[in-house]
Write an enzyme that holds these catalytic residues in place. Structure first.
Site, PDB file in Angstrom:
ATOM      1  N   GLY A  86       0.892  -1.087   0.131  1.00 38.97           N
ATOM      2  CA  GLY A  86       0.139   0.144  -0.121  1.00 38.97           C
ATOM      3  C   GLY A  86       0.797   1.193  -0.113  1.00 38.97           C
ATOM      4  CG  ASP A 125       3.961  -6.082  16.862  1.00 36.38           C
ATOM      5  OD1 ASP A 125       3.492  -5.007  16.605  1.00 36.38           O
ATOM      6  OD2 ASP A 125       3.296  -6.895  17.375  1.00 36.38           O
ATOM      7  CB  VAL A 126       5.147  -0.652  14.976  1.00 38.06           C
ATOM      8  CG1 VAL A 126       5.875  -0.789  13.562  1.00 38.06           C
ATOM      9  CG2 VAL A 126       3.650  -0.808  14.699  1.00 38.06           C
ATOM     10  CE1 TYR A 185      -7.351   3.977  10.138  1.00 39.46           C
ATOM     11  CE2 TYR A 185      -8.840   5.961   9.644  1.00 39.46           C
ATOM     12  CZ  TYR A 185      -7.617   5.407   9.525  1.00 39.46           C
ATOM     13  OH  TYR A 185      -6.734   5.585   8.442  1.00 39.46           O
ATOM     14  CE  LYS A 217      -4.562   6.448  10.931  1.00 39.39           C
ATOM     15  NZ  LYS A 217      -2.905   6.258  10.646  1.00 39.39           N
ATOM     16  CB  THR A 226      -4.308   1.072   0.817  1.00 40.46           C
ATOM     17  OG1 THR A 226      -5.489   1.342   1.576  1.00 40.46           O
ATOM     18  CG2 THR A 226      -3.493   2.174   0.557  1.00 40.46           C
TER      19      THR A 226
END
Length: 311
Positions: A38, A82-83, A173, A177, A208
């Site tokens: 993406g 993995d962040v 989400y 954000k 994406t």
């Protein structure tokens, strides 16, 4: 886990605040999270095209390798990580600096999403969206901060129109954000004295797999269809990525893609009331046609994250 051969240590790049020089990225080391597919993939490609050495970070090792194979061999390395894992990210940060040279640019792009009614949402899935999108951005910043401080570098936080105006059925989400927007503002103020610049990218719909997955769910597709025509237009990842990298070159405080999104900042105080009024009218009508159901994590990236966490 590293998925690239060791390369010689590069000299420390020196960044200058407010730089707008041509080829400003040439020879610099940049990190992109969520780089397996993406927008992250296209940002990595555009950074490399403009002369940067790029560290590709993501969950999917095979996909990262494919992206890396499309870039000059001397210009990139990739790490499956993995962040949200503090220790793993710390180790990766050390390896990136050792292999590609100290980092002067970080693009915090990793993100996942889920949709559906909050009351029926799976708590673990809801929490995971917050962990990846918000906590993962903070861990990314913390991991690479020593290099950014030394290089007077630049950190770009990928946000969303959801940072400006929240929507129903996307509570995790939208919360994440809005959180990354506030986090980036705080980070910018805190590190301004050390000449580390922090930018926020406000993006609308980008082509994406996550966004394509949205349209597979009738209720989310209907909600998007009720947006004004400019707001529901989907932009190519390549087009968006080019604007993200130009923002990196300019060390921009904010970048809006498309540009008209900047106007939303002027009216954002009124948006919650407008969205509530529309929801009161439209959600019952939509629910009568199509039952609201939880979507689970959206897109191939979301499914990959879920698979990696499965026992």
């Amino acid at each position: 886990m590293s998925c690239s051969p060791r390369s010689p240590r590069s000299p420390r790049p020196r960044a200058r605040a407010g730089s707008r020089r041509p080829h400003a990225l040439h020879g610099r080391t940049a990190v992109v999270t969520g780089a397996a597919r993406g927008l992250g993939r296209e940002i990595a490609r555009e950074l490399a095209r403009r002369g940067a050495r790029v560290a590709l970070l993501g969950r999917e090792e095979a996909a990262l390798r494919r992206v890396a194979s499309s870039l000059p061999a001397t210009a990139c390395c990739c790490w499956a990580v993995d962040v949200t894992d503090d220790e793993a990210m710390r180790q990766v940060a050390e390896e990136v600096s050792d292999r590609l040279g100290p980092v002067s640019v970080v693009v915090a792009n990793a993100g996942i999403a889920e949709g559906g009614p909050f009351a029926e949402s799976d708590p673990a899935t809801w929490r995971r969206v917050i962990e990846v999108n918000l906590t993962g951005s903070a861990i990314t910043a913390r991991s690479f901060l020593p290099d950014l401080l030394a290089a007077h570098g630049y950190f770009l936080q990928i946000a969303s129109t959801a940072s400006i105006g929240a929507a129903p059925l996307m509570s995790a989400y939208c919360a994440s954000k809005a959180g990354v927007e506030s986090f980036a503002h705080s980070l910018r103020a805190e590190f301004a004295p050390q000449c580390v610049d922090v930018g926020i990218a406000y993006l609308n719909w980008t082509d994406t797999d996550m966004i394509r997955d949205v349209d597979q769910h009738p209720v989310l597709r209907e909600l998007r269809a009720h947006m004004p025509p400019p707001a529901r237009k989907v932009h190519s990842a390549e087009w968006v990525a080019a604007r993200m990298v130009t923002a990196v070159e300019r060390r921009a405080v904010a970048v809006y893609v498309p540009a008209w999104l900047r106007a939303a900042q002027v009216v954002r105080a009124a948006l919650p009331a407008v969205v509530t009024r529309l929801s009161r009218r439209e959600l019952p009508r939509l629910a009568a046609r199509t039952p609201f159901e939880a979507t689970g994590l959206l897109g191939a990236g979301g499914r990959a994250d879920e698979a990696h966490r499965r026992p």
